[in-house]
Design a protein around this motif. Structure first.
Motif, PDB file in Angstrom:
ATOM      1  N   ARG A 167     -12.213   1.706  -0.822  1.00 59.48           N
ATOM      2  CA  ARG A 167     -12.764   3.029  -0.585  1.00 59.48           C
ATOM      3  C   ARG A 167     -12.003   4.044  -0.428  1.00 59.48           C
ATOM      4  NH1 ARG A 167     -16.189   3.599   4.883  1.00 59.48           N
ATOM      5  NH2 ARG A 167     -16.578   5.450   3.960  1.00 59.48           N
ATOM      6  N   HIS A 186     -16.923   3.993  -2.014  1.00 62.35           N
ATOM      7  CA  HIS A 186     -16.514   2.639  -2.081  1.00 62.35           C
ATOM      8  C   HIS A 186     -16.130   1.984  -3.266  1.00 62.35           C
ATOM      9  CE1 HIS A 186     -17.860   1.546   2.111  1.00 62.35           C
ATOM     10  NE2 HIS A 186     -18.617   2.760   2.036  1.00 62.35           N
ATOM     11  N   SER A 198      -6.845   0.189  -0.244  1.00 57.69           N
ATOM     12  CA  SER A 198      -8.286   0.311   0.156  1.00 57.69           C
ATOM     13  C   SER A 198      -9.269   0.058  -0.987  1.00 57.69           C
ATOM     14  CB  SER A 198      -8.693   1.327   1.220  1.00 57.69           C
ATOM     15  OG  SER A 198     -10.233   1.283   1.689  1.00 57.69           O
ATOM     16  N   ASP A 218     -11.347   1.539   6.255  1.00 52.95           N
ATOM     17  CA  ASP A 218     -11.682   2.987   6.233  1.00 52.95           C
ATOM     18  C   ASP A 218     -10.645   3.685   7.183  1.00 52.95           C
ATOM     19  OD1 ASP A 218     -11.863   2.624   9.270  1.00 52.95           O
ATOM     20  OD2 ASP A 218     -14.037   2.452   9.113  1.00 52.95           O
ATOM     21  N   LEU A 269     -10.339   7.066   1.249  1.00 56.05           N
ATOM     22  CA  LEU A 269     -10.104   7.673   2.538  1.00 56.05           C
ATOM     23  C   LEU A 269     -10.227   9.045   2.748  1.00 56.05           C
ATOM     24  CD1 LEU A 269      -7.045   4.969   3.244  1.00 56.05           C
ATOM     25  CD2 LEU A 269      -9.576   4.522   3.714  1.00 56.05           C
TER      26      LEU A 269
END
Length: 801
Positions: free
Chosen positions: A315, A463, A313, A293, A317
């Motif tokens: 997800r 996500h 990532s 995160d 950010l």
């Protein structure tokens, strides 16, 4: 003389400062400003440490007073390093710590907060900036630098290549031409000699190839960053490994930067300051891979203008506004095929159709493709068709998840980062058979409010378990990758008990009934795929009923294939169950579609007759009369005017007996159409006007549109072009209002004929071309009529090109 802890710590630092030197051999002397700042730092550290110890209020107050009060005889803290300071403070705290409280943990926390406070003061340019500079250095292993606190550049032996610190290149990197070109264009905007740092965050679902893309891009631009690179796996989504804390990540980065262990401070704030200080004058690439995160990433950003940071990532950010977002989707079909053949071997290209099927079953996901490619490489003689068969079965996810890892393992890791409400939402979405998820549907499944459902869908999209559907005019929808859908369905079966599944499905059925009965045509159009999936997935009687209602309205809107699937499913299920009423309704729907859209007149007649017989068997006279209308339509289309008129009259009589004004209006329309064809225009006009009056009283706009169109035909035949133009225009407006696209095309064609009769060939050609376009979009055989009219326009002597 008795002193308190504050005085003891300040005394230690003052004494130590007097023995320390800075650049040029000068002594570092602490004045009144530094002492006052140190006292503030220590007092705040005591307050924060005690406040966070979880003690009862009275115990916390006693401990705070004891630490800050004068404490017996002089107790000197003799410490030359931060480690010795910890030991000395522990000795001070030990007799004061309440029962049940760890003295070691309490003193460690206290010292950490003191040192963090010093670093925080230094970062803001406060009086303790020089103290922070020498505080962590051991004279035996380090040299002091300039007072600004920056370390001298460190180069490992032989590190003369710009790509040092980055992982090796990917030998089978394939495709991603568009994604790589886009990323290169973004990275090229960063000037290492400029004033601003650059941060790019690549996000996407697990297994989509984010790390591969980041490494490849870093290699491609490494020459612009002569101070090398840093790569760190933050383990945001790594099986069996907890996400790396910012403190631990900073320690790894500082070690990679060449700092000896003794030079690395304790605490996030201190390490962040040291990291930024080290990177302040450097031009380097930092790849922060697999972040969980924004909070994990933020302390790791060097903040220096010469730095290029690439974060990956699963997800988005969203709490990292300084990062430029880059979404990485699955491979294109061509790229997916190239990757499969590159890993499995180019000899597998001998059957291109099977290759296409395999990558399609892998959802074009790089992780899945690499798994099946590795299997093909291990089994060089195995036919591709066998793999296609295995992937095409219900255990596709298992085939792509060897040893519990692979795609399923990646999705389990993504689930592990969700909170309880989000996990439940995934389970419930697994009960939803359609391709698009909207907040009202999830709200019904979860038995919750739509606001909460909307927030959950957005969270799952962050996500990358879902993705927003673009271009919708109704409530925003979300879709997911096929493999994610398979996973969600498996999770639903595993975690939602049968009774809860049944209750959720009943609520979902209620939602789709609401869409059919009360929502606007835009809503019905947007939910058409979901409606088909839901109704076909279920054999429950209420789902069949919803499907039949939806099919009728979707047919009006021009979604004929959706309507046909719903009718065909309802026909098959109701026939198997012996439900004659539902079978009759489904047979009639199939017949109408065959007549109106596909030109299958024999098929249509057989199903109208089936519908008539089934309606008669259950005593549904209105249904039987409606089926007779269908049989009359077939007779009219085939030119059997006498039989058609007889059937329309038969139906009209039945509807009159039943006092069914809508059915009677429809039968009246049919009789009017026959009289119009036979040239009895007065009788045709009278019957069309009678039907229109019935439909206006009923508020039945579909019927009104058809009646107005009939009157337009009569007027056109009579040569009254103004009246015809008005009637066709009225019919077009009504058709547009209810989303009746076939009616729009009919009336555009009628208006085109009026324009041709008036000699306005340009308008006629434009209107008929618009009609032809709609007919083609709907896949209607009626397109031939529009083409014939255009040919007639071209044949007119006054036609203009």
């Amino acid at each position: 003389m008795a002193v308190d802890l504050v005085g003891a710590v300040v005394g230690w630092l003052t004494a130590e400062a007097a023995t320390r030197t800075v650049a040029g051999g000068r002594r570092l002397v602490l004045g009144d400003a530094q002492r006052r700042a140190l006292r503030r730092v220590v007092r705040q550290a005591v307050a924060d440490t005690v406040g966070g110890a979880g003690l009862p209020k009275h115990e916390a107050a006693r401990l705070r007073t004891a630490l800050l009060a004068a404490s017996g005889p002089v107790r000197r803290i003799r410490a030359a390093t931060a480690t010795e300071l910890r030991a000395a403070v522990a000795e001070w705290v030990r007799p004061l710590a309440p029962r049940g409280v760890s003295c070691g943990e309490l003193s460690d926390e206290l010292v950490t907060r003191i040192l963090d406070g010093i670093e925080a003061d230094a970062r803001t340019g406060g009086p303790l900036r020089h103290v922070a500079d020498w505080l962590w250095r051991d004279d035996a292993t380090r040299l002091l630098e300039a007072i600004d606190g920056r370390f001298a550049a460190w180069e490992p032996p032989g590190a003369d290549h710009a790509r040092r610190g980055l992982p090796g290149g990917i030998p089978d990197f394939t495709g991603r031409d568009a994604a790589l070109a886009d990323l290169h264009a973004r990275l090229a905007r960063h000037d290492p000699d400029g004033r601003f740092a650059a941060v790019y965050a690549i996000s996407g679902m697990g297994g989509v190839g984010k790390t591969t893309l980041a490494i490849q891009a870093a290699w491609d631009v490494a020459e612009r960053y002569p101070d090398g690179g840093f790569f760190i796996d933050l383990h945001g989504f790594t099986a069996g490994i907890a996400p790396l804390s910012p403190e631990a990540a900073l320690e790894q980065l500082l070690r990679d930067a060449g700092l000896p262990a003794g030079a690395i401070p304790l605490g996030v704030a201190a390490r962040q300051a040291r990291w930024r200080s080290h990177m302040a004058s450097r031009k380097a690439i930092v790849v922060l891979d697999n972040a969980v995160d924004s909070a994990q990433v933020r302390p790791l950003l060097p903040g220096a203008p010469g730095s290029l940071v690439i974060v990956t990532s699963r997800r988005r950010l969203t709490a990292l506004p300084e990062a430029e977002e880059i979404f990485l989707n699955v491979l294109s079909p061509v790229e997916a095929e190239e990757l499969l053949l590159r890993v499995a071997g180019t000899h597998r290209a001998e059957d291109p159709e099977e290759v296409r099927r395999i990558v399609r079953l892998c959802g074009h996901l790089p992780l899945a493709i690499r798994i099946v490619a590795a299997r093909l490489r291990r089994e060089p003689a195995a036919p591709l068709s066998a793999l296609v068969a295995e992937l095409g079965q219900t255990n596709r996810l298992a085939e792509l998840s060897p040893e519990g890892a692979g795609v399923e393992g990646a999705l389990h890791l993504s689930m592990a980062r969700l909170d309880a409400a989000q996990v439940r939402a995934v389970h419930l979405l697994g009960l939803h058979p359609g391709p698009c998820y909207r907040p009202p549907a999830l709200a019904r499944l979860a038995d919750s409010g739509e606001t909460a459902a909307r927030a959950l869908l957005r969270a799952l999209a962050e996500h990358h378990l879902l993705a927003p559907v673009a271009g919708t005019d109704v409530e925003a929808g979300f879709e997911c990758h096929d493999l994610v859908r398979d996973f969600a369905r498996a999770q639903a079966l595993r975690h939602v008990d049968p009774a809860a599944r049944e209750a959720a499905n009943r609520r979902l059925n209620g939602w789709y009934q609401h869409v059919v009965d009360e929502k606007t045509p835009d809503w019905l159009a947007a939910e058409r795929d979901n409606l088909v999936a839901f109704c076909v997935d279920s054999h429950a009687k209420d789902a069949i009923s919803v499907g039949l209602d939806a099919a009728g309205k979707l047919s009006v809107l021009g979604f004929y294939e959706h309507a046909r699937r719903l009718y065909a499913h309802a026909h098959r299920v109701s026939k198997a169950r012996g439900d004659l009423a539902e079978q009759a309704k489904a047979a009639f729907g199939l017949a109408d579609l065959a007549r109106l859209t596909f030109g299958e007149l024999e098929y249509a007649l057989a199903h109208y007759q089936e519908a008539r017989d089934r309606y008669a068997a259950v005593g549904d006279e209105a249904g039987e009369a409606t089926a007779v209308l269908g049989i009359a339509h077939i007779a009219r289309i085939t030119g059997d005017n006498r039989s058609a008129l007889h059937r329309y009259q038969e139906a009209a009589g039945a509807f009159a007996r039943l006092r069914d004004p809508r059915g009677h209006a429809y039968a009246t329309w049919g009789m009017a159409a026959i009289h119009n064809r036979l040239g009895d225009l007065d009788r045709a006009r009278e019957l069309f006007e009678r039907a229109l009056a019935h439909d206006i009283r009923l508020g039945y706009e579909f019927g009104q549109a058809e009646d107005e169109r009939g009157l337009g035909k009569v007027a056109l035949h009579a040569g009254d072009l103004d009246a015809a133009r008005i009637r066709f225009h009225n019919a077009y407006e009504l058709s547009s209002k209810i989303g009746y696209r076939r009616g729009q095309a009919h009336n555009l064609l009628g208006l085109g004929k009026v324009a041709r009769a008036a000699g306005d060939m340009e308008t006629a050609r434009r209107l008929c071309t618009q009609a032809l376009t709609i007919y083609r979009e709907l896949g209607l055989a009626l397109a031939a009529k529009a083409r014939d009219e255009l040919a007639a326009i071209d044949a007119e002597p006054t036609a203009r090109p």
